[in-house]
Design a protein around this motif. Structure first.
Motif, short mmCIF file in Angstrom:
data_model
loop_
_atom_site.label_atom_id
_atom_site.label_comp_id
_atom_site.label_asym_id
_atom_site.label_seq_id
_atom_site.Cartn_x
_atom_site.Cartn_y
_atom_site.Cartn_z
N TYR A 27 0.98 -11.90 11.60
CA TYR A 27 -0.42 -12.19 11.24
C TYR A 27 -0.46 -12.67 9.80
N HIS A 79 3.56 3.62 2.06
CA HIS A 79 3.04 3.94 3.40
C HIS A 79 3.99 3.42 4.47
N ARG A 98 7.20 5.29 5.10
CA ARG A 98 6.94 6.58 5.73
C ARG A 98 6.66 6.41 7.23
N ASN A 99 5.90 5.36 7.58
CA ASN A 99 5.43 5.21 8.96
C ASN A 99 6.35 4.36 9.83
N ASN A 100 6.84 3.25 9.30
CA ASN A 100 7.47 2.25 10.16
C ASN A 100 8.76 2.73 10.80
N GLU A 127 2.58 -11.09 7.44
CA GLU A 127 3.44 -9.98 7.85
C GLU A 127 4.04 -10.27 9.23
N ARG A 164 -4.58 -0.02 12.17
CA ARG A 164 -4.71 0.51 10.80
C ARG A 164 -4.85 -0.61 9.79
N ASP A 213 -7.82 -2.25 6.66
CA ASP A 213 -7.42 -2.04 5.26
C ASP A 213 -8.21 -2.97 4.33
N ARG A 220 -7.67 -4.02 1.46
CA ARG A 220 -6.93 -4.85 0.51
C ARG A 220 -6.78 -6.30 0.97
C1 LIG Z 1 -1.01 -6.54 4.05
C2 LIG Z 1 -0.79 -5.12 4.41
C3 LIG Z 1 0.38 -4.76 5.12
C4 LIG Z 1 0.60 -3.43 5.47
N1 LIG Z 1 1.73 -3.11 6.18
C5 LIG Z 1 1.92 -1.83 6.56
C6 LIG Z 1 3.07 -1.46 7.33
O1 LIG Z 1 3.94 -2.27 7.63
N2 LIG Z 1 3.17 -0.17 7.70
C7 LIG Z 1 2.26 0.77 7.38
O2 LIG Z 1 2.41 1.92 7.77
N3 LIG Z 1 1.20 0.47 6.63
C8 LIG Z 1 1.00 -0.80 6.22
N4 LIG Z 1 -0.10 -1.11 5.48
C9 LIG Z 1 -1.00 -0.01 5.05
C10 LIG Z 1 -1.97 0.34 6.16
O3 LIG Z 1 -3.07 -0.55 6.14
C11 LIG Z 1 -2.52 1.76 5.92
O4 LIG Z 1 -3.03 1.86 4.63
C12 LIG Z 1 -1.42 2.78 6.05
O5 LIG Z 1 -0.66 2.55 7.19
C13 LIG Z 1 -1.99 4.18 6.15
O6 LIG Z 1 -0.87 5.00 6.09
P1 LIG Z 1 -0.92 6.60 6.07
O7 LIG Z 1 -1.16 6.99 7.49
O8 LIG Z 1 0.43 6.93 5.55
O9 LIG Z 1 -2.06 6.99 5.14
C14 LIG Z 1 -0.35 -2.44 5.10
C15 LIG Z 1 -1.47 -2.82 4.37
C16 LIG Z 1 -1.70 -4.13 4.01
C17 LIG Z 1 -2.91 -4.50 3.22
#
Ligand SMILES: Cc1cc2nc3c(=O)[nH]c(=O)nc-3n(C[C@H](O)[C@H](O)[C@H](O)COP(=O)(O)O)c2cc1C
Length: 345
Positions: free
Chosen positions: A36, A56, A59-61, A79, A94, A98, A100
């Motif tokens: 995307y 983040h 921790r998650n991926n 991404e 999620r 966001d 941002r």
């Molecule tokens: C452009 C962009 C890419 C993101 N990529 C990821 C990602 O690959 N993995 C992820 O967990 N969060 C990613 N985030 C953050 C998520 O939007 C979200 O804030 C986060 O997953 C929440 O994590 P938490 O459950 O640890 O609070 C990204 C945010 C933005 C703005």
């Protein structure tokens, strides 16, 4: 021109990036893939924000079985995500909330070969064009995606992030991609800069600010040459240490040949050859390897090493003991022209 000399550090130790060379094997089973793009709302300190996203993501991926490459360029995020479909959907839910970024558009979704080797790879590219041009390409590729046209994610990524020069034959579709690396110093970059000058063509210079602590900033420049071979050629210079990182690694299979600019230092030559062979092995790709340099640098030992790994080898010797970039190009150009002709024939 601000960066008139790209000093690469002295011959890199095998692993100065902290990127293990052996963790790079791709999963063999097909994975879901999604790309995307979105408009960034981050205006100040993109690097700090990328680091927060990184925290983040790491921790998650990993636990979710996801591997992503995230790039911030020209006012946009883009991404590339790979992994199980449900985990991708959960991440997209999620991410799309966001604040941002906004205006998120999915431009690719498919199932196939994995290409990314880490739970998270991030990079920031210095703006090289107005955001509107980038946005126009995102739109084009979203329409193609919605019309059901299927491409490899690498193809979509490259066309959005580094589009072909407007005068490339067949809109760049038939262009041969050739990677340029040098055993020492920054000859690959110097050669491209010189070539851009003498051909009056635009050199695209990209500076990647790495957003992980264990990854250095790297540069990668490219130059499109419409008259080389039947479909034109893109030459892409990479830093030695950039090769195992980020999307450079994922895009290795898009290259038909790798040109190695060899040096009087035989050990540096062997190190470079081995590094390239390792990356090719990890990415299951077998490009032709072209070694060019002073007469004595193009040795049978290098040829043997390359061929033992199943690659075609072309040794290109300059008659000079200390060729400069124009001397190297004089012997390399006809070889590349012929290579591109054969590759497309
Ligand atoms: C452009 C962009 C890419 C993101 N990529 C990821 C990602 O690959 N993995 C992820 O967990 N969060 C990613 N985030 C953050 C998520 O939007 C979200 O804030 C986060 O997953 C929440 O994590 P938490 O459950 O640890 O609070 C990204 C945010 C933005 C703005």
């Amino acid at each position: 021109m601000n960066h008139h000399h790209h000093e690469e550090p002295p011959p890199d130790s095998a692993n100065d990036t902290g990127w293990s060379e052996s963790d790079g094997q791709w999963p063999m089973r097909p994975v879901d893939r999604l790309i995307y793009a979105s408009l960034s709302r981050v205006d100040r300190s993109v690097l700090d924000e990328m680091r927060r996203i990184r925290d983040h993501a790491v921790r998650n991926n990993g636990p979710d079985g996801l591997r992503v490459g995230l790039m911030h360029m020209n006012g946009h995020f883009i991404e590339w995500i790979e992994g199980p479909g449900p985990a991708i959907d959960a991440l997209m839910a999620r991410v799309s909330r966001d604040p941002r970024h906004h205006g998120l558009q999915v431009i690719h979704r498919s199932t196939g070969q994995a290409r990314l080797k880490r739970p998270w790879i991030g990079a920031i590219v210095q703006a090289i064009e107005p955001p509107s041009l980038f946005a126009a390409r995102v739109h084009t590729w979203r329409l193609r995606h919605e019309a059901g046209q299927v491409y490899e994610p690498a193809h979509v990524w490259m066309n959005v992030c580094s589009p072909p020069a407007p005068d490339m034959p067949r809109a760049g579709e038939g262009a041969e991609r050739v990677m340029l690396l040098s055993a020492r110093l920054a000859w690959a970059f110097d050669l491209l800069r010189w070539l851009a000058g003498v051909s009056s063509r635009r050199l695209v210079q990209r500076r990647y600010a790495a957003s992980a602590d264990d990854v250095p900033d790297v540069a990668s420049d490219y130059l499109d040459l419409p008259d080389l071979g039947p479909g034109g050629m893109r030459l892409i210079a990479h830093a030695r240490r950039g090769l195992t990182m980020g999307v450079a690694h994922a895009l290795m299979p898009a290259h038909g040949a790798v040109v190695l600019i060899l040096d009087g230092d035989a050990e540096a030559n062997v190190r470079l050859v081995q590094k390239v062979l390792d990356v090719c092995n990890q990415t299951q790709h077998v490009p032709t390897i072209i070694g060019v340099g002073p007469h004595d640098s193009v040795t049978a030992e290098l040829a043997d090493r390359v061929q033992a790994n199943g690659h075609a080898w072309i040794g290109v010797r300059s008659p000079l003991a200390r060729p400069d970039v124009s001397d190297l190009w004089a012997v390399l150009e006809p070889v590349l022209d012929q290579f591109a002709g054969q590759a497309s024939g």
